[in-house]
Scaffold this motif. Structure first.
Motif, PDB file in Angstrom:
ATOM      1  N   HIS A 160       0.823  -1.208   0.000  1.00  0.00           N
ATOM      2  CA  HIS A 160       0.000   0.000   0.000  1.00  0.00           C
ATOM      3  C   HIS A 160       0.862   1.264   0.000  1.00  0.00           C
ATOM      4  N   VAL A 161       0.427   2.228  -0.770  1.00  0.00           N
ATOM      5  CA  VAL A 161       1.096   3.535  -0.809  1.00  0.00           C
ATOM      6  C   VAL A 161       0.065   4.587  -0.425  1.00  0.00           C
ATOM      7  N   TYR A 162       0.395   5.401   0.550  1.00  0.00           N
ATOM      8  CA  TYR A 162      -0.532   6.429   1.018  1.00  0.00           C
ATOM      9  C   TYR A 162       0.021   7.818   0.708  1.00  0.00           C
ATOM     10  N   GLU A 163      -0.864   8.688   0.247  1.00  0.00           N
ATOM     11  CA  GLU A 163      -0.447  10.021  -0.209  1.00  0.00           C
ATOM     12  C   GLU A 163       0.143  10.871   0.901  1.00  0.00           C
ATOM     13  N   TRP A 164      -0.278  10.631   2.138  1.00  0.00           N
ATOM     14  CA  TRP A 164       0.163  11.502   3.232  1.00  0.00           C
ATOM     15  C   TRP A 164       1.414  10.984   3.952  1.00  0.00           C
ATOM     16  N   ILE A 165       2.021   9.932   3.393  1.00  0.00           N
ATOM     17  CA  ILE A 165       3.208   9.332   4.014  1.00  0.00           C
ATOM     18  C   ILE A 165       4.289   9.096   2.959  1.00  0.00           C
ATOM     19  N   THR A 166       5.538   9.407   3.309  1.00  0.00           N
ATOM     20  CA  THR A 166       6.663   9.042   2.442  1.00  0.00           C
ATOM     21  C   THR A 166       7.534   8.047   3.204  1.00  0.00           C
ATOM     22  N   TRP A 167       8.165   7.112   2.489  1.00  0.00           N
ATOM     23  CA  TRP A 167       8.949   6.072   3.149  1.00  0.00           C
ATOM     24  C   TRP A 167      10.287   5.869   2.454  1.00  0.00           C
ATOM     25  N   ASN A 168      11.375   5.825   3.231  1.00  0.00           N
ATOM     26  CA  ASN A 168      12.709   5.561   2.716  1.00  0.00           C
ATOM     27  C   ASN A 168      13.135   4.190   3.235  1.00  0.00           C
ATOM     28  N   ASN A 169      13.125   3.203   2.360  1.00  0.00           N
ATOM     29  CA  ASN A 169      13.393   1.826   2.778  1.00  0.00           C
ATOM     30  C   ASN A 169      14.848   1.606   3.179  1.00  0.00           C
ATOM     31  N   ASP A 170      15.774   2.356   2.579  1.00  0.00           N
ATOM     32  CA  ASP A 170      17.189   2.202   2.915  1.00  0.00           C
ATOM     33  C   ASP A 170      17.466   2.652   4.350  1.00  0.00           C
ATOM     34  N   LYS A 171      16.855   3.781   4.715  1.00  0.00           N
ATOM     35  CA  LYS A 171      17.050   4.302   6.081  1.00  0.00           C
ATOM     36  C   LYS A 171      16.053   3.716   7.075  1.00  0.00           C
ATOM     37  N   LYS A 172      15.047   3.023   6.536  1.00  0.00           N
ATOM     38  CA  LYS A 172      13.942   2.507   7.362  1.00  0.00           C
ATOM     39  C   LYS A 172      13.301   3.620   8.186  1.00  0.00           C
ATOM     40  N   GLU A 173      12.970   4.696   7.479  1.00  0.00           N
ATOM     41  CA  GLU A 173      12.275   5.800   8.138  1.00  0.00           C
ATOM     42  C   GLU A 173      11.291   6.435   7.161  1.00  0.00           C
ATOM     43  N   GLY A 174      10.261   7.042   7.719  1.00  0.00           N
ATOM     44  CA  GLY A 174       9.248   7.685   6.895  1.00  0.00           C
ATOM     45  C   GLY A 174       8.843   9.016   7.487  1.00  0.00           C
ATOM     46  N   THR A 175       8.214   9.835   6.660  1.00  0.00           N
ATOM     47  CA  THR A 175       7.748  11.145   7.121  1.00  0.00           C
ATOM     48  C   THR A 175       6.233  11.209   7.032  1.00  0.00           C
ATOM     49  N   PHE A 176       5.633  11.662   8.106  1.00  0.00           N
ATOM     50  CA  PHE A 176       4.186  11.879   8.140  1.00  0.00           C
ATOM     51  C   PHE A 176       3.968  13.266   7.544  1.00  0.00           C
ATOM     52  N   VAL A 177       3.728  13.313   6.236  1.00  0.00           N
ATOM     53  CA  VAL A 177       3.705  14.581   5.501  1.00  0.00           C
ATOM     54  C   VAL A 177       2.567  15.491   5.948  1.00  0.00           C
ATOM     55  N   ALA A 178       1.367  14.931   6.066  1.00  0.00           N
ATOM     56  CA  ALA A 178       0.203  15.745   6.432  1.00  0.00           C
ATOM     57  C   ALA A 178      -0.887  14.862   7.016  1.00  0.00           C
ATOM     58  N   VAL A 179      -1.798  15.488   7.744  1.00  0.00           N
ATOM     59  CA  VAL A 179      -2.956  14.760   8.266  1.00  0.00           C
ATOM     60  C   VAL A 179      -3.852  14.402   7.082  1.00  0.00           C
ATOM     61  N   PRO A 180      -4.221  13.126   6.925  1.00  0.00           N
ATOM     62  CA  PRO A 180      -5.028  12.735   5.756  1.00  0.00           C
ATOM     63  C   PRO A 180      -6.439  13.294   5.787  1.00  0.00           C
ATOM     64  N   GLN A 181      -6.972  13.585   4.617  1.00  0.00           N
ATOM     65  CA  GLN A 181      -8.362  14.014   4.495  1.00  0.00           C
ATOM     66  C   GLN A 181      -9.255  12.774   4.511  1.00  0.00           C
ATOM     67  N   ARG A 182     -10.533  12.959   4.779  1.00  0.00           N
ATOM     68  CA  ARG A 182     -11.456  11.821   4.897  1.00  0.00           C
ATOM     69  C   ARG A 182     -11.459  10.958   3.640  1.00  0.00           C
ATOM     70  N   LEU A 183     -11.428  11.572   2.472  1.00  0.00           N
ATOM     71  CA  LEU A 183     -11.476  10.815   1.219  1.00  0.00           C
ATOM     72  C   LEU A 183     -10.232   9.950   1.016  1.00  0.00           C
ATOM     73  N   GLN A 184      -9.122  10.316   1.678  1.00  0.00           N
ATOM     74  CA  GLN A 184      -7.883   9.559   1.525  1.00  0.00           C
ATOM     75  C   GLN A 184      -7.826   8.341   2.448  1.00  0.00           C
ATOM     76  N   ILE A 185      -8.632   8.357   3.511  1.00  0.00           N
ATOM     77  CA  ILE A 185      -8.603   7.266   4.486  1.00  0.00           C
ATOM     78  C   ILE A 185      -9.439   6.098   3.964  1.00  0.00           C
ATOM     79  N   PRO A 186      -8.830   4.932   3.783  1.00  0.00           N
ATOM     80  CA  PRO A 186      -9.538   3.805   3.145  1.00  0.00           C
ATOM     81  C   PRO A 186     -10.543   3.074   4.039  1.00  0.00           C
ATOM     82  N   GLU A 187     -10.517   3.323   5.343  1.00  0.00           N
ATOM     83  CA  GLU A 187     -11.394   2.578   6.248  1.00  0.00           C
ATOM     84  C   GLU A 187     -12.867   2.871   5.962  1.00  0.00           C
TER      85      GLU A 187
END
Length: 201
Positions: A161-188
């Motif tokens: 899964h790839v989420y618009e509000w999150i970026t992930w760096n697999n080499d560093k094993k770290e990610g950035t919480f870019v922004a709070v997701p909007q309701r339409l972006q949340i799949p639940e």
């Protein structure tokens, strides 16, 4: 603190939805649990029953207990914006949920365990509180000593899964919480209006 540790498939069947992720047992028996199985006659649910079920579904999905969930609702109710949307955003900003979204664990319960066992850092500092509210711009990473953990490596290799509000760096094993997701972006699949109506009574 008390947590539900019973069979998850039974809960998923109760809501007729695989709320804990892929589940082969649920696919085989995707009807409500009970002694008479699929043959039991089920009357029309009352308005209150529908609202309660939606609240319970949200609680089980995110692994939150009643008092904590009620406190989150009160906080969302005081915040500007649509109460139901803010409530769901608060759930999504929990550290255990963000760790799950980033693919470090295949489930939220597993993500909660990683956080509780001090494997996760936020902006370079170890945080072992699953309910910690992550803010936009926060960097969530696997602790240096924990980067070789097989459970994290396996989960990351299977994460799709790839989420618009999150970026992930697999080499560093770290990610950035870019922004709070909007309701339409949340799949639940949660109808927050029912939850608001329930708590507003």
């Amino acid at each position: 603190m008390a947590r539900y540790t019973g069979p998850k498939t039974k809960i998923a069947r109760k809501f007729s939805e695989a709320i804990f992720g892929e589940d082969k047992s649920f696919e085989k028996r995707n009807y409500p649990p009970g002694q008479h199985g699929n043959n039991r006659r089920r009357g029309k649910k009352s308005e209150y029953a529908v609202q309660l079920a939606e609240k319970q579904k949200a609680k089980y999905t995110y692994g939150i207990l009643e008092r904590q969930f009620r406190n989150m609702y009160d906080r969302a109710n005081r915040a500007p914006g649509i109460t139901g949307e803010v409530l769901l955003q608060l759930c999504e900003c929990r550290l255990d949920n963000v760790v799950y979204r980033m693919g470090m664990s295949p489930s939220r319960s597993g993500a909660r365990q990683l956080v509780g066992h001090r494997h996760i850092t936020v902006n370079g500092n170890i945080v072992n509180i699953p309910s910690y509210q992550v803010k936009a711009g926060d960097v969530i990473a696997v602790r240096e000593k924990s980067k070789s953990l097989e459970v994290i490596s396996n989960s990351l290799s299977n994460a799709s899964h790839v989420y618009e509000w999150i970026t992930w760096n697999n080499d560093k094993k770290e990610g950035t919480f870019v922004a709070v997701p909007q309701r339409l972006q949340i799949p639940e699949n949660i109808n927050t209006q029912f939850i608001v109506e329930l708590y507003s009574k």
